[in-house]
Design an enzyme around this catalytic site. Structure first.
Site, PDB file in Angstrom:
ATOM      1  N   ASP A   1       0.806  -1.225   0.000  1.00 51.41           N
ATOM      2  CA  ASP A   1       0.000   0.000   0.000  1.00 51.41           C
ATOM      3  C   ASP A   1       0.837   1.273   0.000  1.00 51.41           C
ATOM      4  O   ASP A   1       0.277   2.377  -0.037  1.00 51.41           O
ATOM      5  CB  ASP A   1      -0.971   0.002   1.171  1.00 51.41           C
ATOM      6  CG  ASP A   1      -0.282  -0.094   2.540  1.00 51.41           C
ATOM      7  OD1 ASP A   1       0.958   0.050   2.604  1.00 51.41           O
ATOM      8  OD2 ASP A   1      -0.995  -0.316   3.538  1.00 51.41           O
TER       9      ASP A   1
ATOM     10  N   ASP B   1       0.364 -10.771   6.350  1.00 48.60           N
ATOM     11  CA  ASP B   1       0.044 -10.085   5.104  1.00 48.60           C
ATOM     12  C   ASP B   1       1.385  -9.705   4.471  1.00 48.60           C
ATOM     13  O   ASP B   1       2.048  -8.757   4.907  1.00 48.60           O
ATOM     14  CB  ASP B   1      -0.809  -8.848   5.404  1.00 48.60           C
ATOM     15  CG  ASP B   1      -1.595  -8.357   4.200  1.00 48.60           C
ATOM     16  OD1 ASP B   1      -1.654  -9.072   3.182  1.00 48.60           O
ATOM     17  OD2 ASP B   1      -2.163  -7.247   4.277  1.00 48.60           O
TER      18      ASP B   1
END
Length: 234
Positions: free
Chosen positions: A34, A145
């Site tokens: 991100d 993640d």
């Protein structure tokens, strides 16, 4: 350099000398990138020498650990591109991850390292050692993640402000791009980590793992700048 890292990693895995704290179990993985400053980049999250290194919009290391997250309006701090994964050899790789572990908090996992052994998918039997640089409100228990360019921005997106990525990041918001050729158009500093997903990681889609906490490889802490107090990287 590659040979010495491999020798150190293989020795640690063979002897078990790097395993600490008996923090282990079965877990799940997802993927993301991100471009945001990692949650472990803030002071006071854990007992460490200093928080995870963040970078400015041009990927230069920031001295100000309190710099505002690039995911927020007016933010200046982003994920450094050298926190992309890389292969040590065909069976071992290093990288970084957002982490959430049952019974733990950021105080226990920020900047800690975990040996992940994949138990499903095309990477079954391969090992990825990650350092925890982040966490997420959308993560389940024993959830890693994995940070990899092109893996999807998820809940937050600083890639558009930093690199001019599409409004929902490259590819799908969750999961990211779907082919190796899409990496070709990425910023130069992100290409290697993007290709890694389709080369070493073999395009695996959220494989399951067994995990154990290990002493961090120096190759990881040299990139992140973060070492947990009382630990000497190997």
């Amino acid at each position: 350099m590659l040979v010495s890292l491999k020798q150190l990693a293989v020795l640690a895995l063979m002897t078990g000398a790097a395993t600490v704290d008996a923090q282990s179990g079965s877990g799940k993985t997802t993927r993301y990138w991100d471009c945001c400053k990692g949650s472990c980049g803030w002071s006071g999250k854990a007992s460490v020498n200093k928080p995870i290194q963040s970078c400015d919009k041009s990927d230069n290391p920031l001295a100000n650990m309190a710099a505002k997250n690039g995911c927020e309006n007016g933010g200046q701090a982003y994920m450094c591109t050298n926190q992309s994964p890389w292969a040590v050899d065909d069976k071992l790789a290093y990288g970084f991850a957002a982490v959430k572990l049952a019974g733990g908090t950021e105080n226990s996992w920020c900047c800690a390292c975990y040996k992940l052994t994949f138990t499903s998918g095309p990477v079954q039997g391969k090992t990825l050692i990650v350092q925890a640089t982040n966490t997420g409100g959308d993560l389940g228990q024993n959830h890693f993640d994995l940070a990899m360019p092109g893996g999807g921005v998820g809940l937050f997106n600083a890639c558009t402000s930093q690199w001019g990525a599409p409004p929902q990041g490259w590819g799908q918001q969750y999961g990211g791009i779907s082919s190796r050729s899409q990496c070709d158009s990425f910023p130069e500093k992100l290409k290697a980590g993007c290709y890694w997903r389709f080369d070493w990681f073999m395009g695996a889609d959220n494989p399951e793992v067994t995990f154990s906490k290990v002493t961090c490889p120096k190759a990881l802490t040299d990139r992140s700048g973060c070492i947990r107090n009382g630990e000497t990287p190997v």
